[in-house]
Scaffold this motif. Structure first.
Motif, PDB file in Angstrom:
ATOM      1  N   TYR A   1      12.937  24.137 -36.128  1.00  0.00           N
ATOM      2  CA  TYR A   1      13.044  25.471 -36.733  1.00  0.00           C
ATOM      3  C   TYR A   1      11.992  25.626 -37.838  1.00  0.00           C
ATOM      4  O   TYR A   1      11.358  26.676 -37.963  1.00  0.00           O
ATOM      5  N   SER A   2      11.838  24.562 -38.625  1.00  0.00           N
ATOM      6  CA  SER A   2      10.841  24.632 -39.696  1.00  0.00           C
ATOM      7  C   SER A   2       9.424  24.645 -39.129  1.00  0.00           C
ATOM      8  O   SER A   2       8.544  25.333 -39.643  1.00  0.00           O
TER       9      SER A   2
ATOM     10  N   ARG B   1       8.628  28.151 -37.918  1.00  0.00           N
ATOM     11  CA  ARG B   1       8.432  29.101 -39.005  1.00  0.00           C
ATOM     12  C   ARG B   1       7.093  28.838 -39.696  1.00  0.00           C
ATOM     13  O   ARG B   1       6.372  29.761 -40.056  1.00  0.00           O
TER      14      ARG B   1
ATOM     15  N   THR C   1      23.156  32.375 -46.602  1.00  0.00           N
ATOM     16  CA  THR C   1      24.086  32.741 -45.531  1.00  0.00           C
ATOM     17  C   THR C   1      23.342  33.034 -44.235  1.00  0.00           C
ATOM     18  O   THR C   1      22.490  33.914 -44.186  1.00  0.00           O
ATOM     19  N   LEU C   2      23.660  32.272 -43.207  1.00  0.00           N
ATOM     20  CA  LEU C   2      23.022  32.376 -41.889  1.00  0.00           C
ATOM     21  C   LEU C   2      21.504  32.238 -42.000  1.00  0.00           C
ATOM     22  O   LEU C   2      20.760  32.887 -41.270  1.00  0.00           O
ATOM     23  N   HIS C   3      21.054  31.397 -42.911  1.00  0.00           N
ATOM     24  CA  HIS C   3      19.613  31.141 -42.993  1.00  0.00           C
ATOM     25  C   HIS C   3      19.178  30.492 -41.679  1.00  0.00           C
ATOM     26  O   HIS C   3      19.668  29.421 -41.315  1.00  0.00           O
ATOM     27  N   PRO C   4      18.260  31.120 -40.948  1.00  0.00           N
ATOM     28  CA  PRO C   4      17.980  30.644 -39.585  1.00  0.00           C
ATOM     29  C   PRO C   4      17.316  29.273 -39.532  1.00  0.00           C
ATOM     30  O   PRO C   4      17.429  28.560 -38.545  1.00  0.00           O
ATOM     31  N   GLU C   5      16.630  28.901 -40.602  1.00  0.00           N
ATOM     32  CA  GLU C   5      15.855  27.658 -40.560  1.00  0.00           C
ATOM     33  C   GLU C   5      16.700  26.435 -40.939  1.00  0.00           C
ATOM     34  O   GLU C   5      16.362  25.309 -40.573  1.00  0.00           O
ATOM     35  N   PHE C   6      17.776  26.667 -41.661  1.00  0.00           N
ATOM     36  CA  PHE C   6      18.458  25.522 -42.273  1.00  0.00           C
ATOM     37  C   PHE C   6      19.908  25.349 -41.816  1.00  0.00           C
ATOM     38  O   PHE C   6      20.782  25.002 -42.601  1.00  0.00           O
ATOM     39  N   ALA C   7      20.156  25.624 -40.539  1.00  0.00           N
ATOM     40  CA  ALA C   7      21.517  25.452 -40.018  1.00  0.00           C
ATOM     41  C   ALA C   7      21.722  24.075 -39.401  1.00  0.00           C
ATOM     42  O   ALA C   7      22.846  23.694 -39.102  1.00  0.00           O
TER      43      ALA C   7
ATOM     44  N   TYR D   1      18.998  31.968 -34.133  1.00  0.00           N
ATOM     45  CA  TYR D   1      18.210  31.388 -35.219  1.00  0.00           C
ATOM     46  C   TYR D   1      16.800  31.039 -34.761  1.00  0.00           C
ATOM     47  O   TYR D   1      15.829  31.216 -35.504  1.00  0.00           O
ATOM     48  N   MET D   2      16.674  30.524 -33.544  1.00  0.00           N
ATOM     49  CA  MET D   2      15.337  30.172 -33.053  1.00  0.00           C
ATOM     50  C   MET D   2      14.415  31.390 -33.045  1.00  0.00           C
ATOM     51  O   MET D   2      13.273  31.321 -33.501  1.00  0.00           O
TER      52      MET D   2
ATOM     53  N   TYR E   1      20.005  38.515 -44.014  1.00  0.00           N
ATOM     54  CA  TYR E   1      19.694  38.532 -45.442  1.00  0.00           C
ATOM     55  C   TYR E   1      18.248  38.122 -45.706  1.00  0.00           C
ATOM     56  O   TYR E   1      17.607  38.603 -46.627  1.00  0.00           O
ATOM     57  N   GLN E   2      17.751  37.192 -44.883  1.00  0.00           N
ATOM     58  CA  GLN E   2      16.416  36.649 -45.135  1.00  0.00           C
ATOM     59  C   GLN E   2      15.365  37.394 -44.312  1.00  0.00           C
ATOM     60  O   GLN E   2      15.670  38.010 -43.296  1.00  0.00           O
TER      61      GLN E   2
ATOM     62  N   ARG F   1      14.639  34.052 -34.771  1.00  0.00           N
ATOM     63  CA  ARG F   1      14.342  34.473 -36.139  1.00  0.00           C
ATOM     64  C   ARG F   1      13.265  33.597 -36.769  1.00  0.00           C
ATOM     65  O   ARG F   1      12.530  34.025 -37.644  1.00  0.00           O
ATOM     66  N   CYS F   2      13.187  32.342 -36.345  1.00  0.00           N
ATOM     67  CA  CYS F   2      12.195  31.428 -36.917  1.00  0.00           C
ATOM     68  C   CYS F   2      10.832  31.551 -36.249  1.00  0.00           C
ATOM     69  O   CYS F   2       9.883  30.900 -36.699  1.00  0.00           O
TER      70      CYS F   2
ATOM     71  N   GLY G   1      17.256  19.739 -36.281  1.00  0.00           N
ATOM     72  CA  GLY G   1      16.777  21.067 -36.686  1.00  0.00           C
ATOM     73  C   GLY G   1      15.342  21.137 -37.171  1.00  0.00           C
ATOM     74  O   GLY G   1      14.922  22.172 -37.701  1.00  0.00           O
TER      75      GLY G   1
END
Lengths: 168, 551
Positions: free
Chosen positions: A93-94, A97, B154-160, A121-122, A152-153, A124-125, A90
């Motif tokens: 992803y960081s 971002r 919850t569903l944090h995109p960077e830390f899954a 997720y990709m 949420y984020q 979103r990052c 992963g």
């Protein structure tokens, strides 16, 4: 580098034709004199001044290569591609971002072991182009990408976290 | 407690449908086993030795009666009629069918529950003090902060796809009932001299193979920066945590390899980018969260009259007196008490509850405790707001359902992982060990005389039973294909946390009850008045115990 001839390139929620970018191997020590090339980080750092003369330049990062060394070139680069040697690694992803937080406006492309269920997720990052693995379903990938509408984020898709957006 | 709005409802429902689609694609062969693995884990689904196991999140241990009724219904409809409450304030079903898991999740969603991120290499359920909001020694209620962290994670995109699982605990009281020193991140709520709320941030604590007491990363983090700072820590870990060896992948290994000062520099480099950005939490959001945890509508009670009545009831009934002493806890509201319903009767796996018990407890909470209850990391259920004048009635009702064993905090109130009977990781069984010890120490008067003693049992190095921080810790080990048990003494999970020391060579299952009895006898001989086991151990050390046990 994964074999990208078998993959689907997804941008703006649809499959597009493979583009002209030529990806060079991580060990490559030279590059063709003309044409659109995506060079590995080491080659970029060694030949940065020369490569910056080109009309378009792009770099790809492997999963252990932080984007930090590209900081001064973020205004110039057209694309940064980030490799996923295996989908469960992963770090990319960081990196994506962080590139966006540093103000990078070019394309951030996910390459390597890119699966339908990662696209949400990709994106979103900060990834905006995806080389989906060729044995996977584009329909599933697009469906998964938009499968969750509430976040949420804050993210690339949504500049504010939910607590700053909630309406009673 | 927290109440979902449309956003939360939509997210959880969409997550259920997302997983339904993923499960169908897996069953159709479109997703491989290894690709499906993190998807199912992050929806709570393990595949265990005997059957799949579904771990349902109980965020920071809070449950409503409605939710517990639903858990009871689910365990009878989809499982064998019981559930297991774990040390992480979750509930586990041991026998669900993979095909039915999306339906179970859909049922959970109807009562504002889910199984999101209860497993897998991601940020897990945030845990806290089971007496949050009612403890007299608390600075503030930690639950609003826990909910904020729940939403952020919850569903944090960077830390899954972290290197390994990641656990956060929060405490806000003098006595640490959330074990913040042994979590990946521990947060201790503090007030600074100006009276502002913030957190001491501990990082890289943990149990498992390499037990570590987490060092302090930040002495006082103003609360508005909480999420930005958590994001920064996680980002450093996500980028630099080891991925080549799963036994060295937890953040504690990274913090130790870099040293806490270098680690802090890296966190601060990220924090500089994020600080004062959109993750800064405004006071209005803290206030909004706090409103969900406002005080219930307490009655005006004459505390003197209530305690007089209790004294009288206790003097007339020894069994009630024992229960009152062990299973009720002081409350900051005059005339009220918190009640622990024991899930540790002899002969039952610690933490297990049947559907009938769950329904009954949900009814008790409805009738006596504002319709809410808590799950403790010691694997018991708690009615947090009971009138003292109702305690006798609650005790009788609890006794009728087998949940009034007056052993809270005593040796037979053990923490115990599911062990080799259920878990494919375990080296050895743990539930039968708990039972053997409970049977050996079945004399309640003697148990009360021994006093407060944490006995924790793990079936393997993963330490789900927190054996390192038990005053007595028991660890299942594999010795040439046979199940053996190592004994440790002197661990402690309070604020003066310590890790246990190994007594010596391990024992067979048959030897263990005698060994524990010898340890207890040694303590009883050596203790001075009122000295608890842990205090005696700290005074005399390992040697006298070792001498007696291996004599």
């Amino acid at each position: 580098m994964p074999d990208d001839t078998q993959s689907f390139l997804i941008k703006n929620d649809r499959v597009v034709d493979a583009d002209a970018w030529l990806f060079l191997d991580k060990e490559a020590s030279s590059y063709p004199p003309t044409g659109a090339v995506v060079v590995p980080l080491s080659l970029w750092l060694d030949h940065r001044v020369d490569l910056l003369q080109r009309e378009q330049c792009a770099v790809w990062l492997d999963s252990e290569q932080e984007p930090e060394p590209l900081r001064q070139d973020l205004d110039t680069l057209s694309m940064v591609a980030i490799n996923f040697p295996v989908f469960s690694d992963g770090r990319g992803y960081s990196y994506a971002r962080r590139l966006r937080q540093l103000g990078f406006l070019g394309e951030v492309r996910a390459i390597g072991d890119v699966l339908p269920d990662q696209l949400h997720y990709m994106s979103r990052c900060g990834f905006d182009a995806f080389e989906l693995r060729g044995d996977k379903s584009v329909e599933s990938a697009l469906a998964q990408k938009s499968s969750i509408s509430v976040t949420y984020q804050a993210g690339q898709d949504q500049p504010k976290p939910l607590f700053a957006r909630r309406q009673p | 407690m927290y109440v979902y709005d449309n956003y939360d409802h939509t997210l959880v429902s969409e997550r259920v449908e997302q997983f339904r689609d993923q499960t169908q694609r897996y069953l159709a062969g479109e997703i491989s086993e290894s690709e499906f693995l993190p998807l199912r884990l992050q929806n709570g689904l393990y595949v265990q030795r005997l059957a799949p196991m579904l771990r349902i999140a109980i965020p920071y241990g809070m449950l409503s009666s409605t939710q517990l009724h639903k858990l009871a219904d689910i365990s009878s409809k989809y499982d064998k009629g019981y559930g297991h409450f774990s040390t992480r304030q979750n509930m586990q079903l041991n026998w669900p069918r993979l095909e039915e898991v999306p339906d179970i999740l859909a049922e959970l969603a109807t009562v504002e529950m889910h199984a999101i991120q209860t497993s897998g290499n991601c940020i897990r359920n945030t845990t806290t003090d089971q007496f949050a909001g009612i403890a007299a020694d608390e600075l503030e209620d930690p639950r609003p902060y826990c909910e904020l962290i729940r939403q952020w994670s919850t569903l944090h995109p960077e830390f899954a796809y972290l290197p390994r699982k990641f656990k956060i605990a929060v405490c806000a009281s003098e006595q640490d009932r959330a074990a913040v020193h042994v979590h990946d991140i521990g947060l201790r709520l503090k007030h600074n001299d100006a009276g502002d709320t913030g957190f001491e941030v501990l990082v890289g604590g943990g149990l498992g193979r390499t037990p570590v007491i987490g060092p302090t990363l930040c002495d006082f983090l103003p609360r508005k920066h909480l999420l930005a700072y958590l994001d920064s820590i996680l980002r450093v870990y996500n980028q630099l945590g080891r991925r080549d060896n799963k036994y060295k992948a937890r953040i504690k290994i990274l913090v130790r390899a870099l040293g806490v000062d270098t680690f802090r520099e890296k966190v601060e480099r990220e924090f500089d980018l994020l600080k004062d950005g959109n993750m800064t939490v405004p006071d209005s959001e803290f206030e909004r969260m706090k409103r969900f945890f406002s005080l219930p509508d307490y009655a005006e009670i004459d505390a003197n009259e209530a305690s007089g009545l209790l004294r009288q009831q206790a003097s007339e009934d020894k069994a009630f007196a024992n229960w009152l002493k062990r299973n009720t806890h002081p409350h900051k509201q005059a005339g009220y008490a918190a009640v622990t319903l024991s899930l540790k009767p002899t002969g039952i796996a610690p933490g297990d509850a049947t559907d009938k018990q769950m329904h009954a407890v949900a009814d008790l909470a409805e009738q006596f405790s504002f319709g809410e209850l808590r799950v403790s990391h010691e694997q018991n259920l708690i009615l947090a707001d009971v009138r003292q004048t109702d305690l006798f009635e609650v005790w009788q009702a609890a006794r009728a359902i087998g949940m009034a064993t007056p052993n809270i905090g005593l040796m037979t109130d053990m923490i115990c992982c599911p062990g080799g009977d259920f878990c494919s990781l375990a080296n050895a069984k743990s539930i039968p060990i708990a039972e053997l010890i409970q049977r050996r120490f079945d004399d309640l008067d003697y148990l009360h005389d021994i006093g407060e003693l944490d006995l924790n049992i793990s079936g393997c190095m993963n330490a789900c039973g927190h054996h390192h921080v038990g005053h007595i810790g028991i660890l299942g080990v594999d010795k040439k294909g046979k199940e053996f048990y190592q004994v440790q003494l002197g661990g402690n999970s309070d604020l003066d946390a310590s890790l246990g020391n190994v007594l010596g060579p391990s024992f067979s299952q048959e030897q263990l009850p005698d060994v524990i009895e010898t340890i207890i006898d040694t303590y009883v001989n050596l203790r001075s008045d009122e000295e608890l086991f842990i205090d005696t151990y700290r005074r005399v050390g390992l040697a006298p115990f070792k001498e007696r046990v291996y004599a």
